[in-house]
Write an enzyme that holds these catalytic residues in place. Structure first.
Site, short mmCIF file in Angstrom:
data_model
loop_
_atom_site.label_atom_id
_atom_site.label_comp_id
_atom_site.label_asym_id
_atom_site.label_seq_id
_atom_site.Cartn_x
_atom_site.Cartn_y
_atom_site.Cartn_z
N CYS A 1 0.87 -1.18 0.00
CA CYS A 1 0.00 0.00 0.00
C CYS A 1 0.90 1.23 0.00
O CYS A 1 1.72 1.40 0.91
CB CYS A 1 -0.87 -0.01 1.26
SG CYS A 1 -1.86 1.48 1.50
N CYS B 1 -0.78 3.69 -6.39
CA CYS B 1 -1.72 3.09 -5.43
C CYS B 1 -1.88 1.66 -5.91
O CYS B 1 -2.09 1.42 -7.11
CB CYS B 1 -3.06 3.81 -5.46
SG CYS B 1 -4.36 2.94 -4.55
N1 DGL Z 1 -4.03 0.55 -1.89
C1 DGL Z 1 -3.70 1.74 -1.20
C2 DGL Z 1 -2.48 2.43 -1.79
O1 DGL Z 1 -1.65 1.80 -2.40
C3 DGL Z 1 -4.71 2.74 -0.77
C4 DGL Z 1 -6.16 2.64 -1.03
C5 DGL Z 1 -6.93 3.40 0.03
O2 DGL Z 1 -7.19 2.76 1.06
O3 DGL Z 1 -7.21 4.59 -0.15
O4 DGL Z 1 -2.28 3.60 -1.61
#
Ligand code: DGL
Length: 266
Positions: free
Chosen positions: A77, A191
């Site tokens: 993430c 993301c």
């Molecule tokens: N998958 C997450 C990232 O790489 C974030 C998604 C979220 O919870 O806003 O930033």
């Protein structure tokens, strides 16, 4: 270090985004037992404050380490990594691999000198991103755009729904509006949810735009850090979610495609 052959790799995200990283890890390390943990009770991280994420992520990972004794954690993430990676490394005594926006490879690839960066609102305002831009994208334009709707679109897609194409058209237009006269030819998917909707985004942005993200590089790093270790999968791989059970049950068919056999609650 934990060298029990059944000790898993723990992958962590706010939702299904980390599956884009898991796919690459599976390719390189098919025998590695995996626990996929998602903080769905707090999804989306991108709309939280730095303080909320910095308080939540190390505490939650600490609990998971005690309970599941992973050999390594991948924070799959960008939002959590760009905010909480140092605090997690400080708090936990095991290798932690983070996910950071792939600005360096994008800067090497762009011909036009204009790079788009799609991320969450929290990620794109981080000093971590400023530093990467400063270090690797000197003399290039880095055009950042927060696209939180893409997180929801990826979550919906993995539930078997078809996200509204307008969501992708809006993200493409938002990036172009910010770019002004610059012609973006390379877009960083900053993301981990976004590679899950790469085809839809590609359609919206046009075929002259190439995407870059960090999943393959993260998998190589995990393979490197666990080189020579033995892997033994004693039970089927599972996913853990902090959110309500009824909200995640319909993800199981998609999770199965990533080798996850069942869902537990944290
Ligand atoms: N998958 C997450 C990232 O790489 C974030 C998604 C979220 O919870 O806003 O930033």
């Amino acid at each position: 270090m934990n060298t029990d052959p059944s000790s898993p790799l723990l992958l962590f995200d706010s939702g299904v985004g980390g599956l884009s990283v898991l796919a690459e890890i599976r390719r390189l390390m098919p025998d590695a037992p995996v626990i996929y943990a998602a903080d769905t009770a707090a999804l989306p991280y991108g709309e939280k404050t730095e303080e909320q994420i910095a308080a939540r992520v190390p505490a939650l990972l600490g609990r998971l380490v005690e309970r599941y004794r992973p050999r390594l954690i991948t924070i799959a993430c960008n939002t959590a990594s760009t905010i909480a990676l140092p605090a997690v490394r400080e708090a936990l005594d095991l290798p932690i691999v983070g996910t950071v926006p792939a600005i360096k490879p994008a800067a090497a690839l762009t011909r036009a000198g204009a790079i788009g960066l799609l991320g969450t609102a929290a990620t794109i305002r981080q000093a971590y991103v400023d530093n990467l831009e400063h270090e690797f994208a000197q003399g290039k334009q880095l055009i950042r755009y927060a696209a939180p709707a893409l997180v929801a679109a990826a979550e919906a897609k993995l539930r078997g729904e078809t996200p509204d194409p307008a969501i992708f058209a809006e993200a493409a237009q938002g990036l172009r509006d910010r770019a002004g006269n610059h012609e973006i030819d390379t877009v960083v998917l900053a993301c981990t949810h976004f590679p899950l909707v790469e085809a839809e985004l590609g359609h919206a942005l046009g075929q002259n735009v190439q995407f870059v993200h960090g999943a393959a590089g993260i998998a190589r790093r995990v393979a490197h850090l666990t080189k020579g270790q033995e892997f033994l999968r004693k039970s089927p791989d599972s996913a853990l979610f902090t959110g309500k059970e009824e909200d995640v049950d319909d993800l199981l068919p998609a999770l199965r495609q990533y080798g996850i056999d069942h869902i537990d609650r944290i």
